[in-house]
Motif scaffolding. Sequence first.
Motif, mmCIF file in Angstrom:
data_model
loop_
_atom_site.group_PDB
_atom_site.id
_atom_site.type_symbol
_atom_site.label_atom_id
_atom_site.label_comp_id
_atom_site.label_asym_id
_atom_site.label_seq_id
_atom_site.Cartn_x
_atom_site.Cartn_y
_atom_site.Cartn_z
ATOM 1 N N ALA A 65 34.183 36.714 50.319
ATOM 2 C CA ALA A 65 33.958 37.744 49.200
ATOM 3 C C ALA A 65 33.335 36.656 48.322
ATOM 4 C CB ALA A 65 35.452 37.766 48.690
ATOM 5 N N TRP A 66 32.490 37.500 47.436
ATOM 6 C CA TRP A 66 31.648 36.918 46.276
ATOM 7 C C TRP A 66 31.532 37.807 45.035
ATOM 8 C CZ3 TRP A 66 27.583 38.479 43.339
ATOM 9 C CH2 TRP A 66 27.167 37.707 42.595
ATOM 10 N N THR A 67 31.933 37.315 43.811
ATOM 11 C CA THR A 67 31.494 38.101 42.826
ATOM 12 C C THR A 67 31.039 37.042 41.707
ATOM 13 O OG1 THR A 67 33.749 37.452 41.068
ATOM 14 C CG2 THR A 67 33.987 39.285 42.971
ATOM 15 N N GLN A 68 30.535 37.573 40.374
ATOM 16 C CA GLN A 68 29.808 36.624 39.632
ATOM 17 C C GLN A 68 30.546 35.696 38.946
ATOM 18 O OE1 GLN A 68 30.142 39.956 39.382
ATOM 19 N NE2 GLN A 68 30.109 40.939 37.521
ATOM 20 N N ASP A 69 31.987 36.025 39.004
ATOM 21 C CA ASP A 69 32.925 35.150 38.291
ATOM 22 C C ASP A 69 33.873 34.722 39.447
ATOM 23 O OD1 ASP A 69 35.084 34.100 36.601
ATOM 24 O OD2 ASP A 69 35.608 35.960 35.681
ATOM 25 N N PRO A 70 33.801 33.330 39.428
ATOM 26 C CA PRO A 70 34.643 32.621 40.393
ATOM 27 C C PRO A 70 36.170 32.959 40.317
ATOM 28 C CG PRO A 70 33.127 31.079 39.631
ATOM 29 C CD PRO A 70 33.016 32.263 38.864
ATOM 30 N N ALA A 71 36.877 33.307 39.018
ATOM 31 C CA ALA A 71 38.190 33.645 38.868
ATOM 32 C C ALA A 71 38.490 34.883 39.374
ATOM 33 C CB ALA A 71 38.466 33.568 37.463
ATOM 34 N N GLU A 72 37.617 35.842 38.897
ATOM 35 C CA GLU A 72 37.491 37.102 39.719
ATOM 36 C C GLU A 72 37.465 37.341 41.219
ATOM 37 O OE1 GLU A 72 38.286 40.822 39.328
ATOM 38 O OE2 GLU A 72 37.491 40.396 37.463
ATOM 39 N N THR A 73 36.637 36.355 41.863
ATOM 40 C CA THR A 73 36.555 36.124 43.219
ATOM 41 C C THR A 73 38.012 35.789 43.832
ATOM 42 O OG1 THR A 73 34.194 35.584 43.108
ATOM 43 C CG2 THR A 73 35.802 35.004 45.168
ATOM 44 N N GLU A 74 38.852 34.896 43.071
ATOM 45 C CA GLU A 74 40.089 34.384 43.538
ATOM 46 C C GLU A 74 40.982 35.569 43.423
ATOM 47 O OE1 GLU A 74 40.687 31.469 45.170
ATOM 48 O OE2 GLU A 74 38.329 31.678 45.304
ATOM 49 N N ARG A 75 41.042 36.132 42.434
ATOM 50 C CA ARG A 75 41.964 37.420 42.268
ATOM 51 C C ARG A 75 41.638 38.436 43.301
ATOM 52 N NH1 ARG A 75 41.101 36.443 36.622
ATOM 53 N NH2 ARG A 75 39.283 37.763 36.581
ATOM 54 N N LEU A 76 40.371 38.793 43.728
ATOM 55 C CA LEU A 76 40.235 39.596 44.643
ATOM 56 C C LEU A 76 40.576 39.200 45.992
ATOM 57 C CD1 LEU A 76 38.770 42.144 45.783
ATOM 58 C CD2 LEU A 76 36.602 40.713 45.744
ATOM 59 N N ARG A 77 40.427 37.897 46.379
ATOM 60 C CA ARG A 77 40.898 37.510 47.518
ATOM 61 C C ARG A 77 42.330 37.467 47.543
ATOM 62 N NH1 ARG A 77 39.953 31.728 47.871
ATOM 63 N NH2 ARG A 77 40.406 31.701 50.400
ATOM 64 N N ALA A 78 42.871 36.963 46.628
ATOM 65 C CA ALA A 78 44.659 37.043 46.797
ATOM 66 C C ALA A 78 45.053 38.299 46.877
ATOM 67 C CB ALA A 78 44.982 36.328 45.456
ATOM 68 N N ALA A 79 44.344 39.391 46.288
ATOM 69 C CA ALA A 79 44.815 40.694 46.282
ATOM 70 C C ALA A 79 44.618 41.476 47.830
ATOM 71 C CB ALA A 79 44.226 41.687 45.293
ATOM 72 N N ALA A 80 43.653 41.046 48.227
ATOM 73 C CA ALA A 80 43.226 41.779 49.489
ATOM 74 C C ALA A 80 43.001 40.679 50.838
ATOM 75 C CB ALA A 80 41.887 42.580 49.299
ATOM 76 N N ARG A 81 43.796 39.840 50.793
ATOM 77 C CA ARG A 81 44.044 38.732 51.924
ATOM 78 C C ARG A 81 42.655 38.363 52.356
ATOM 79 N NH1 ARG A 81 48.614 42.452 54.356
ATOM 80 N NH2 ARG A 81 50.452 41.641 52.880
ATOM 81 N N ILE A 82 41.633 38.068 51.601
ATOM 82 C CA ILE A 82 40.206 37.548 52.077
ATOM 83 C C ILE A 82 40.212 35.957 52.178
ATOM 84 C CG2 ILE A 82 37.565 37.654 51.703
ATOM 85 C CD1 ILE A 82 38.427 40.134 49.669
ATOM 86 N N PRO A 83 40.202 35.578 53.593
ATOM 87 C CA PRO A 83 40.299 34.165 53.573
ATOM 88 C C PRO A 83 39.244 33.087 52.817
ATOM 89 C CG PRO A 83 39.424 35.125 55.717
ATOM 90 C CD PRO A 83 39.845 36.109 54.615
ATOM 91 N N ASN A 84 37.924 33.676 52.914
ATOM 92 C CA ASN A 84 36.680 32.725 52.254
ATOM 93 C C ASN A 84 36.256 33.516 51.137
ATOM 94 O OD1 ASN A 84 36.821 31.198 54.584
ATOM 95 N ND2 ASN A 84 36.490 33.172 55.730
ATOM 96 N N ALA A 85 35.537 32.415 50.037
ATOM 97 C CA ALA A 85 34.751 32.847 49.015
ATOM 98 C C ALA A 85 33.750 32.106 49.369
ATOM 99 C CB ALA A 85 35.504 32.374 47.919
ATOM 100 N N VAL A 86 32.423 32.649 48.752
ATOM 101 C CA VAL A 86 31.089 31.999 48.742
ATOM 102 C C VAL A 86 30.587 31.723 47.567
ATOM 103 C CG1 VAL A 86 30.465 32.796 51.116
ATOM 104 C CG2 VAL A 86 29.937 34.029 49.061
ATOM 105 N N GLU A 87 29.930 30.751 47.212
ATOM 106 C CA GLU A 87 29.475 30.399 45.689
ATOM 107 C C GLU A 87 28.550 31.123 45.255
ATOM 108 O OE1 GLU A 87 28.381 26.202 45.537
ATOM 109 O OE2 GLU A 87 30.638 25.501 45.982
ATOM 110 N N ASP A 88 27.583 31.720 46.365
ATOM 111 C CA ASP A 88 26.516 32.666 45.874
ATOM 112 C C ASP A 88 26.209 33.613 46.781
ATOM 113 O OD1 ASP A 88 24.939 31.153 47.512
ATOM 114 O OD2 ASP A 88 24.442 29.796 45.934
ATOM 115 N N LEU A 89 25.356 34.590 46.633
ATOM 116 C CA LEU A 89 25.057 35.467 47.905
ATOM 117 C C LEU A 89 24.343 35.220 48.901
ATOM 118 C CD1 LEU A 89 24.036 38.788 45.825
ATOM 119 C CD2 LEU A 89 25.998 38.312 47.319
ATOM 120 N N ALA A 90 23.498 34.173 48.671
ATOM 121 C CA ALA A 90 22.873 33.550 49.786
ATOM 122 C C ALA A 90 23.893 32.765 50.848
ATOM 123 C CB ALA A 90 22.018 32.293 49.096
#
Length: 318
Positions: A65-90
């Motif tokens: 998962a990636w969003t432009q807001d790291p805190a939002e990304t963490e909320r998304l990961r927690a809600a939908a059981r997404i294991p990994n975040a990336v720092e940017d789209l690349a």
Amino acid sequence: MPSEPVDLGVVGVTEGNGHPYSFSAIVNGYDPEGMAASGWGVIHDYLREKDPSEFGFEGASVTHAWTQDPAETERLRAAARIPNAVEDLAGMRGAVDAVLLLRDDYERHVEMALPFLEDGTPVFVDKPLALDPEEIDTLRPYLESGLLMSCSGFRYARELDGPRATLGDYGDLRLVRASVLNGWAKYGVHMLDAVFGVLDARPTAVRAVGADGDGDGDGDRATVAVTTGDGPLVTIDALGDVPITFDVSLYGTERTSSHQLRDNFRAFRRTLWHFLETVRTGEPSLDPEATLDVLRVLVAGRRSLATGERVPTADVPI
């Protein structure tokens, strides 16, 4: 035979659009506490009405998962059981098999989707795909090759299964009228996909009337009439700031019917199924010309709102 695994990356968010949460949860399932904390109560409400058997696709999971807001990304990961975040789209390039670009700021879709498409990574882009003819022309080869899919989930609305299966029972279909909240540019696509997902007809010309705020063709409150050659007249009412409205009525010489489109879960799930079929087969699950027809009408509607003129879809250079 089991399907080949598909690792999906989800990209979000834009204001007022909870699709990163709903789409990801439909694939992965969801964490009740995480979804409750997401701020998307309406999504949590319809998810918790579903049986566990209604979630997931064999071999597919949202892994990044990636969003432009790291805190939002963490909320998304927690809600939908997404294991990994990336720092940017690349950081998502090469890490996933396909991308769900679930932002409806259509002005940025080309910029965000093109690097993945150029890598050969399939992308689903939230509606509308783009409203600039040059940008649409840039994306067109990827639609045609099966690397790109974009539509409203209401193209597959459960509530329209009846008309899809029994369209001939309506006799001479004279009019299809649809109403939607918000403005033409972002929300007209919902009703166009819903209606043209039922009709065996193609749009030929557009005439729009209504209020247009700053004159940019976005149609804050507008009625857009779409002719379809020998088919019915299609009218779309974009109503602006009103309660939830996604309604379609069909009027024929033998039958009429009205339908409120409210089953977002089923519409999104069907959309994801079609995208995963596209990923796995390499062939477009949705006819690219169907997508292009909707985009032509959206562009023509904006032009008509700005000028007051009737705009043939053939005059839209896509």
